[in-house]
Design a protein around this motif. Structure first.
Motif, PDB file in Angstrom:
ATOM      1  N   GLY A  15       0.833  -0.927   0.235  1.00 58.77           N
ATOM      2  CA  GLY A  15       0.283  -0.012  -0.061  1.00 58.77           C
ATOM      3  C   GLY A  15       0.969   1.403  -0.007  1.00 58.77           C
ATOM      4  N   VAL A  16       2.281   1.439  -0.638  1.00 54.46           N
ATOM      5  CA  VAL A  16       2.981   1.855  -0.325  1.00 54.46           C
ATOM      6  C   VAL A  16       3.212   2.468  -1.755  1.00 54.46           C
ATOM      7  CG1 VAL A  16       5.368   3.438   0.289  1.00 54.46           C
ATOM      8  CG2 VAL A  16       3.875   1.695   2.592  1.00 54.46           C
ATOM      9  N   GLY A  17       2.895   3.170  -2.397  1.00 50.13           N
ATOM     10  CA  GLY A  17       3.112   3.569  -4.116  1.00 50.13           C
ATOM     11  C   GLY A  17       3.988   4.312  -3.914  1.00 50.13           C
ATOM     12  N   CYS A  18       3.519   5.760  -4.621  1.00 50.04           N
ATOM     13  CA  CYS A  18       4.244   7.307  -4.367  1.00 50.04           C
ATOM     14  C   CYS A  18       4.268   7.674  -3.650  1.00 50.04           C
ATOM     15  CB  CYS A  18       4.036   8.352  -5.887  1.00 50.04           C
ATOM     16  SG  CYS A  18       4.181  10.161  -5.974  1.00 50.04           S
ATOM     17  N   CYS A  19       5.885   7.957  -3.349  1.00 41.14           N
ATOM     18  CA  CYS A  19       6.429   8.423  -1.998  1.00 41.14           C
ATOM     19  C   CYS A  19       5.213  10.029  -2.144  1.00 41.14           C
ATOM     20  CB  CYS A  19       7.171   8.658  -1.921  1.00 41.14           C
ATOM     21  SG  CYS A  19       8.571  10.111  -2.456  1.00 41.14           S
ATOM     22  N   GLY A  20       5.093  10.664  -2.616  1.00 41.56           N
ATOM     23  CA  GLY A  20       4.297  11.999  -2.535  1.00 41.56           C
ATOM     24  C   GLY A  20       5.401  13.075  -2.088  1.00 41.56           C
ATOM     25  N   PHE A  21       6.439  12.702  -2.208  1.00 34.63           N
ATOM     26  CA  PHE A  21       7.363  13.809  -1.807  1.00 34.63           C
ATOM     27  C   PHE A  21       7.932  14.706  -2.822  1.00 34.63           C
ATOM     28  CE2 PHE A  21      11.205  16.086  -0.258  1.00 34.63           C
ATOM     29  CZ  PHE A  21      11.299  15.759   0.279  1.00 34.63           C
ATOM     30  N   ALA A  22       7.924  14.127  -4.029  1.00 37.66           N
ATOM     31  CA  ALA A  22       7.595  14.450  -5.815  1.00 37.66           C
ATOM     32  C   ALA A  22       8.206  15.900  -6.010  1.00 37.66           C
ATOM     33  CB  ALA A  22       6.169  15.140  -5.426  1.00 37.66           C
ATOM     34  N   GLY A  23       9.830  15.907  -6.038  1.00 36.61           N
ATOM     35  CA  GLY A  23      11.116  16.602  -5.771  1.00 36.61           C
ATOM     36  C   GLY A  23      11.212  17.772  -4.670  1.00 36.61           C
ATOM     37  N   ASP A  24      10.011  19.033  -4.674  1.00 39.75           N
ATOM     38  CA  ASP A  24      10.203  19.529  -3.416  1.00 39.75           C
ATOM     39  C   ASP A  24       9.210  19.626  -1.968  1.00 39.75           C
ATOM     40  OD1 ASP A  24       8.771  20.960  -4.930  1.00 39.75           O
ATOM     41  OD2 ASP A  24       9.595  22.137  -5.107  1.00 39.75           O
ATOM     42  N   LYS A  25       8.183  18.371  -2.584  1.00 37.37           N
ATOM     43  CA  LYS A  25       6.209  18.829  -2.282  1.00 37.37           C
ATOM     44  C   LYS A  25       6.661  18.284  -0.660  1.00 37.37           C
ATOM     45  CE  LYS A  25       4.124  20.156  -5.512  1.00 37.37           C
ATOM     46  NZ  LYS A  25       3.520  22.050  -5.534  1.00 37.37           N
ATOM     47  N   GLY A  26       7.836  17.522  -0.561  1.00 40.71           N
ATOM     48  CA  GLY A  26       7.801  16.907   0.625  1.00 40.71           C
ATOM     49  C   GLY A  26       8.019  18.197   1.865  1.00 40.71           C
ATOM     50  N   PHE A  27       8.614  19.023   1.161  1.00 38.89           N
ATOM     51  CA  PHE A  27       9.034  20.652   1.920  1.00 38.89           C
ATOM     52  C   PHE A  27       7.823  21.760   2.145  1.00 38.89           C
ATOM     53  CE2 PHE A  27      13.279  19.701   0.295  1.00 38.89           C
ATOM     54  CZ  PHE A  27      13.563  19.032   1.425  1.00 38.89           C
ATOM     55  N   THR A  28       7.232  21.639   1.193  1.00 40.95           N
ATOM     56  CA  THR A  28       6.360  22.979   0.419  1.00 40.95           C
ATOM     57  C   THR A  28       5.255  22.957   1.241  1.00 40.95           C
ATOM     58  OG1 THR A  28       5.595  22.375  -1.316  1.00 40.95           O
ATOM     59  CG2 THR A  28       7.869  24.109  -0.855  1.00 40.95           C
ATOM     60  N   HIS A  29       4.202  21.597   0.679  1.00 40.63           N
ATOM     61  CA  HIS A  29       2.913  20.685   0.643  1.00 40.63           C
ATOM     62  C   HIS A  29       3.287  19.793   1.727  1.00 40.63           C
ATOM     63  CE1 HIS A  29       2.603  23.714  -2.224  1.00 40.63           C
ATOM     64  NE2 HIS A  29       1.429  23.869  -1.682  1.00 40.63           N
ATOM     65  N   PRO A  30       3.792  19.064   2.870  1.00 35.22           N
ATOM     66  CA  PRO A  30       4.195  17.855   3.409  1.00 35.22           C
ATOM     67  C   PRO A  30       3.267  16.867   3.667  1.00 35.22           C
ATOM     68  CG  PRO A  30       3.768  19.788   5.168  1.00 35.22           C
ATOM     69  CD  PRO A  30       4.060  20.316   3.588  1.00 35.22           C
ATOM     70  N   GLU A  31       1.894  17.829   3.519  1.00 35.66           N
ATOM     71  CA  GLU A  31       0.867  16.806   3.598  1.00 35.66           C
ATOM     72  C   GLU A  31       0.444  15.631   2.451  1.00 35.66           C
ATOM     73  OE1 GLU A  31      -0.870  20.465   1.492  1.00 35.66           O
ATOM     74  OE2 GLU A  31       0.492  19.763   3.234  1.00 35.66           O
ATOM     75  N   LEU A  32       1.047  15.946   1.462  1.00 32.12           N
ATOM     76  CA  LEU A  32       0.861  14.744   0.306  1.00 32.12           C
ATOM     77  C   LEU A  32       1.900  13.593   0.803  1.00 32.12           C
ATOM     78  CD1 LEU A  32      -0.090  14.718  -2.553  1.00 32.12           C
ATOM     79  CD2 LEU A  32       1.898  15.791  -3.255  1.00 32.12           C
ATOM     80  N   ASN A  33       2.933  14.089   1.821  1.00 32.21           N
ATOM     81  CA  ASN A  33       3.671  13.077   1.989  1.00 32.21           C
ATOM     82  C   ASN A  33       3.833  12.446   2.554  1.00 32.21           C
ATOM     83  OD1 ASN A  33       7.026  13.175   3.186  1.00 32.21           O
ATOM     84  ND2 ASN A  33       6.448  11.615   1.664  1.00 32.21           N
ATOM     85  N   ASP A  34       3.067  12.960   3.997  1.00 35.11           N
ATOM     86  CA  ASP A  34       1.904  12.608   4.775  1.00 35.11           C
ATOM     87  C   ASP A  34       0.887  11.217   4.767  1.00 35.11           C
ATOM     88  OD1 ASP A  34       4.207  13.740   6.402  1.00 35.11           O
ATOM     89  OD2 ASP A  34       2.211  15.237   6.895  1.00 35.11           O
ATOM     90  N   HIS A  35       0.242  11.631   3.894  1.00 33.69           N
ATOM     91  CA  HIS A  35      -0.715  10.893   3.725  1.00 33.69           C
ATOM     92  C   HIS A  35      -1.032   9.869   2.454  1.00 33.69           C
ATOM     93  CE1 HIS A  35      -5.010  10.070   1.909  1.00 33.69           C
ATOM     94  NE2 HIS A  35      -4.525  10.205   0.832  1.00 33.69           N
TER      95      HIS A  35
END
Length: 976
Positions: A909-929
């Motif tokens: 159940g772990v696919g794309c990590c959602g860090f997406a280059g720098d989204k993990g810094f700017t929109h960490p909720e995506l990485n968390d989800h």
């Protein structure tokens, strides 16, 4: 766990629901509970706000969706209908389902249940309350050594089969959408598929279920205590079912008709066979729930009897001179050892004959030629050979264009099944912009299949559906026909109406077949149920509906509808939005791949929403609120990872639309910064390293936890302006590019930007940066390492492309191409990159001009065999990131890890990590989800996690709370 909700006060008899098709309200969104659509539809009692206030006391505000953008997005399923719900409620458990149902009954508000939304007949849309599953409905428990499996409704069908694979078992239903659809929908629609026929569907294989009735009562049919309590509390209901069953079984003609109707695939109306097949009222109730499409209750859990999954398979593509001969072969094959027989008419074959990977024998065939794709399975190789021999003998009685040939080679028979799987998307991808693609689903007695197929072809020509194709599950007499339809004019809607009238006349009155074989009645065939079943049986269905849902609040307009034109209402528009996504058929197959699905929008929902915004723009409406909401939900929280395209039947990568929209909204100042960074890329990387160095210094002095807490406080104080900094933030990279073996085979190594700027985290026991490790391993394997000139200023352009700066991205990629071509002697030497996302970017950009390899594939294919790894005993985690997945490197990543460690865990159940280059810094909720399921799967004593993208590894490390590194570091550790 049996509970009985208070029975609501009956509401006044309301008008039929589901008839309005209001646009989303322009009110503020984001969870405000007083902002539903201005249309107060059927039975909203004291008004929308009163129900919404009550719902707000049941579920948290973030799971009560009222903003107009997401309501619009959830108003779409895979069908050609649209209804915009007034509220979407995400339920977390059974108690919430019961409470929401009770509230809706108190207010007389219709409610519809939705699982994956891959329904094709309009079962999963509502203009009232739409209840969707939260993240907690994914429990799958294998029982009796695989002979049974207990499943919650949120489990994807293919995931259930993965759990059963070790036991050589699978669930009986095998719909074509099994990789995307969920158990709740499979059971509620009695979905079948290519192999399960009428013997292994949900109706035949269910053994027990936990169900919640319209009045809020929960009963577990597999729990004696729950059953006993239910028999006491609902004695009247059970007595009514008992009486109904006795009356039907005593009515010889009706009972015989029901048996005959269900001898072939049939999902038109309710499962009346339950009244004939069972005598115990609870058994009747349980089997009525199968195929009830959410109109009788909510299936909270189901236990299936599983079926064998044979290890040995073979397939053959048989070509016949005409449809009659193919259907004669089907009748003969019915009694032979075949597991699937798929019929494809000449138009179907023509629709895919020019696609890559198609067999040569389907090109240029004469008119009328018909194909059968046949599969046989066995427990042993000897059994498979015997099956093939028997099938060959059977086929000796018919005329084929070529001698029947079967292959048991997985790659070869995979190509054959690619024909069948490509039919639906082939039509969908070439349809005119603004039209929809419709797939209808009927069944005939098998002895009538040839004549019925010819008649269907004739009807398609009669109504000018010249692009229509016909295919289907021939063993069950089940045919699908696919055609394109424009609902944009009254004349086109009338053409569709006339066509469907003729189809229903043909299926019912000429052949006594099924109007819906496996896709469910839905809204599409609800007006025709009485035509197929007759007045007596249809009245029986209404009795069932009123008995179990007295207020008719559960999914009104689905299965039963007295409006003869209901199938022509609430038709979904598919206006032109952008050439990048206009071929989308809104099937929802993409959603399981998307890291933001369930947080904001899925790819399907992004396209749906952008289509509506574009439609409004075309008529002069700025759609200001929708655009404002879309900025965050549609653009800012899209990872643009591209995994959606890997599951899309027509190959759409929604991230390309997102990146295009990002580019369109960029101001000149931002473009100027991008232009400067492009020209001075080396300087930008130095600035990045300086920032990481400063953060690393603070981390060493204060500790990673303190630094993360300080950054978190600053982020909160500035309302998100300060980026998130976690405990595992990389230090500034310091590295040495070792030349390797002086006399070894040369290989070009390009250390990517992240590898050149980001070193290990402060607390990581491994201190060397990736370029140092990579060149060390290459040298250890006997390679001479060549690094491109001017490497510090080179970039693949990925960072620019993700921001919407496509021109800058392509210029940087062209610059890198030139450097790689020079270093590799125009491709004579192998070229290796150490970040999978960047490798994928360059592979896509370069095409056939120059070949680059990802570090994963080069290490696996060329390096591993030159080394002698000693497996470490400490467990390791492996994450196959998006770039590696798109390049098909899953198996090679796993093989590399297994060569280096005794225990390798790839979290489910772990696919794309959602860090997406720098989204993990700017929109960490995506990485968390995206990584919400990771922490619970870290094995005890785990040494570290391994992947092949440095930025992805940051977010992975924060959520697993242990170091994540490049897979080459693991290979280095065990070959030192």
């Amino acid at each position: 766990m049996t509970g009985v909700a208070a029975h609501p006060t009956p509401a006044p008899s309301p008008s039929r629901g589901g008839e309005s098709n209001d646009s989303p309200s322009p009110s503020r969104g984001g969870g405000a509970i007083d902002s539903p659509s201005p249309s107060v539809g059927r039975g909203w009692g004291g008004g929308p706000s009163s129900l919404l206030f009550e719902l707000a006391g049941i579920v948290p505000s973030h799971r009560l969706i009222t903003d107009p953008l997401r309501r619009l997005a959830y108003g779409t399923d895979a069908s050609f209908y649209r209804l915009v719900p007034k509220v979407v409620v995400e339920v977390a458990d059974e108690s919430e389902v019961m409470a929401v149902l009770a509230a809706c009954h108190r207010h007389g508000a219709p409610v519809t249940f939705r699982a994956a939304g891959t329904s094709l007949s309009g079962q999963a849309v509502s203009d009232s309350v739409l209840m969707i599953l939260g993240n907690g409905w994914t429990q799958a428990v294998v029982e009796q050594e695989g002979r049974a499996i207990r499943l919650q409704p949120g489990v994807i069908g293919a995931e259930a089969n993965r759990r059963l694979a070790a036991f050589a078992r699978k669930i009986g239903p095998d719909p074509a959408s099994i990789d995307s659809c969920k158990i709740g929908g499979i059971a509620a629609n009695n979905a079948s598929g290519m192999c399960c026929g009428t013997s292994d569907n949900s109706y035949q294989t269910v053994t027990s279920m936990r169900l919640i009735l319209a009045d809020g009562t929960l009963v577990d049919t597999g729990n004696p205590d729950s059953v006993k309590a239910f028999q006491a509390s609902h004695a009247g209901l059970l007595a009514a079912l008992d009486d109904m069953g006795k009356r039907v079984r005593a009515d010889g003609p009706l009972a015989s008709r029901i048996k005959r109707k269900f001898a072939i695939k049939n999902t038109t109306g309710y499962s009346l066979n339950a009244l004939v097949d069972f005598t115990q009222p609870l058994d009747i109730l349980q089997h009525l729930m199968i195929g009830s499409e959410g109109t009788l209750g909510f299936i909270a859990e189901i236990t299936y009897r599983t079926v064998p999954e044979h290890a040995h398979k073979a397939s053959g593509l048989l070509l016949f001179p005409h449809i009659a001969e193919a259907c004669r072969a089907v009748v003969l094959l019915k009694s032979s050892p075949v597991s699937a027989v798929e019929l494809m008419d000449r138009a179907a074959l023509r629709s895919v004959e020019d696609k890559p990977g198609m067999p040569a024998q389907i090109v240029g065939l004469a008119e009328g030629v018909t194909a059968l794709l046949v599969e046989t399975r066995a427990e042993t190789a000897e059994g498979l050979a015997a099956n093939i021999k028997t099938i060959g003998e059977v086929l000796g009685g018919v005329t084929t264009l070529f001698a029947p040939a079967f292959t048991d080679d997985a790659y070869e028979y995979g190509k054959l099944w690619k024909i069948r799987k490509g039919l639906f998307p082939a039509v969908g991808a070439v349809r005119p912009v603004g039209t929809t693609v419709i797939i209808e689903d009927v069944a005939f007695p098998i002895e009538s299949l040839a004549d019925a197929t010819v008649d269907l072809e004739h009807l398609c020509r009669k109504h000018a559906y010249h692009e229509a194709i016909i295919f289907g599950h021939a063993l069950d007499g089940n045919l699908h026909f696919v055609f394109t339809q424009d609902f944009g004019s009254k004349e086109e809607v009338e053409r569709y109406s006339n066509f469907m009238d003729d189809v229903c006349e043909l299926v019912v009155k000429k052949y006594d077949g099924s109007l819906k074989a496996e896709h469910g009645t839905g809204r599409n065939m609800a007006p025709f149920v009485e035509m197929e079943w007759g007045a007596e049986a249809t009245a029986l269905m209404w009795d069932i509906k009123h008995l179990l849902d007295p207020q008719t609040l559960l999914n009104p307009g689905v299965i039963l509808d007295t409006n003869p034109k209901a199938h022509l209402e609430n038709l979904k528009p598919l206006p032109a939005a952008d050439a990048l996504v206009d071929t989308c058929i809104e099937c929802g197959f993409c959603e399981r791949m998307c890291p933001s699905h369930g947080l904001t929008l899925s790819p399907r929902q992004r396209i749906t929403s952008w289509r509506e915004i574009s439609r409004l723009a075309a008529v002069g409406d700025p759609a200001a609120e929708l655009r404002h909401l879309y900025d965050y939900q549609g653009i800012d929280t899209c990872a643009a990872c591209g995994l959606c395209a890997t599951a899309c039947p027509v190959g759409i990568e929604t991230g390309r639309l997102t990146k295009s929209l990002r580019g369109r909204r960029l101001g000149e100042s931002v473009r100027s910064v991008g232009d400067w960074a492009e020209r001075h890329y080396g300087g930008a990387m130095i600035a990045t390293k300086i920032g990481l160095g400063a953060a690393g210094l603070v981390s060493r002095v204060a500790g990673p936890g303190v630094m993360a807490a300080m950054a978190g406080a600053a982020r909160k104080l500035t309302r998100g302006l300060v980026p998130k900094i976690g405990k595992h933030l990389p230090t500034a990279a310091a590295y040495t590019l070792s030349p390797g073996a002086a006399d070894g085979d040369a290989v070009v190594y390009f250390p990517t930007c992240a590898a050149r700027s980001m070193g290990p985290a402060v607390g990581d026991p491994e201190k060397d940066s990736l370029p140092t490790v990579m060149t060390r391993v290459l040298g250890r394997a006997g390679y001479r390492v060549v690094v491109p000139e001017g490497v510090d200023g080179l970039c693949c352009g990925q960072a620019f492309e993700s921001k919407g700066l496509q021109a800058s991205a392509d210029r940087k990629a062209a610059e890198l191409e030139a450097a790689l071509a020079k270093a590799s002697d125009n491709g004579r030497l192998p070229i290796v990159m150490d970040a999978s996302a960047c490798t994928w970017r360059m592979k896509t950009f370069l095409g056939e001009r120059l070949k680059v390899q990802d570090s994963v594939e080069f290490l696996h294919d060329a390096v591993l065999q030159r080394l002698n790894p000693r497996k470490q005993v400490e467990p390791v985690l492996v994450h196959v990131n998006c770039g590696a997945r798109k390049m098909g490197l899953d198996d090679k990543m796993a093989a590399l890890a297994k060569a280096c460690a005794t225990t390798v865990v790839t979290p489910e159940g772990v696919g794309c990590c959602g860090f997406a280059g720098d989204k993990g810094f700017t929109h960490p909720e995506l990485n968390d989800h995206a990584l919400r399921k990771l922490a619970d799967q870290v094995p005890k004593g785990c040494e570290a996690g391994y992947s092949s993208n440095r930025t992805c590894e940051i977010g992975l490390a924060d959520h697993a709370d242990l170091p994540y590194r490049s897979i080459v570091t693991l290979l280095d550790r065990v070959t030192r």
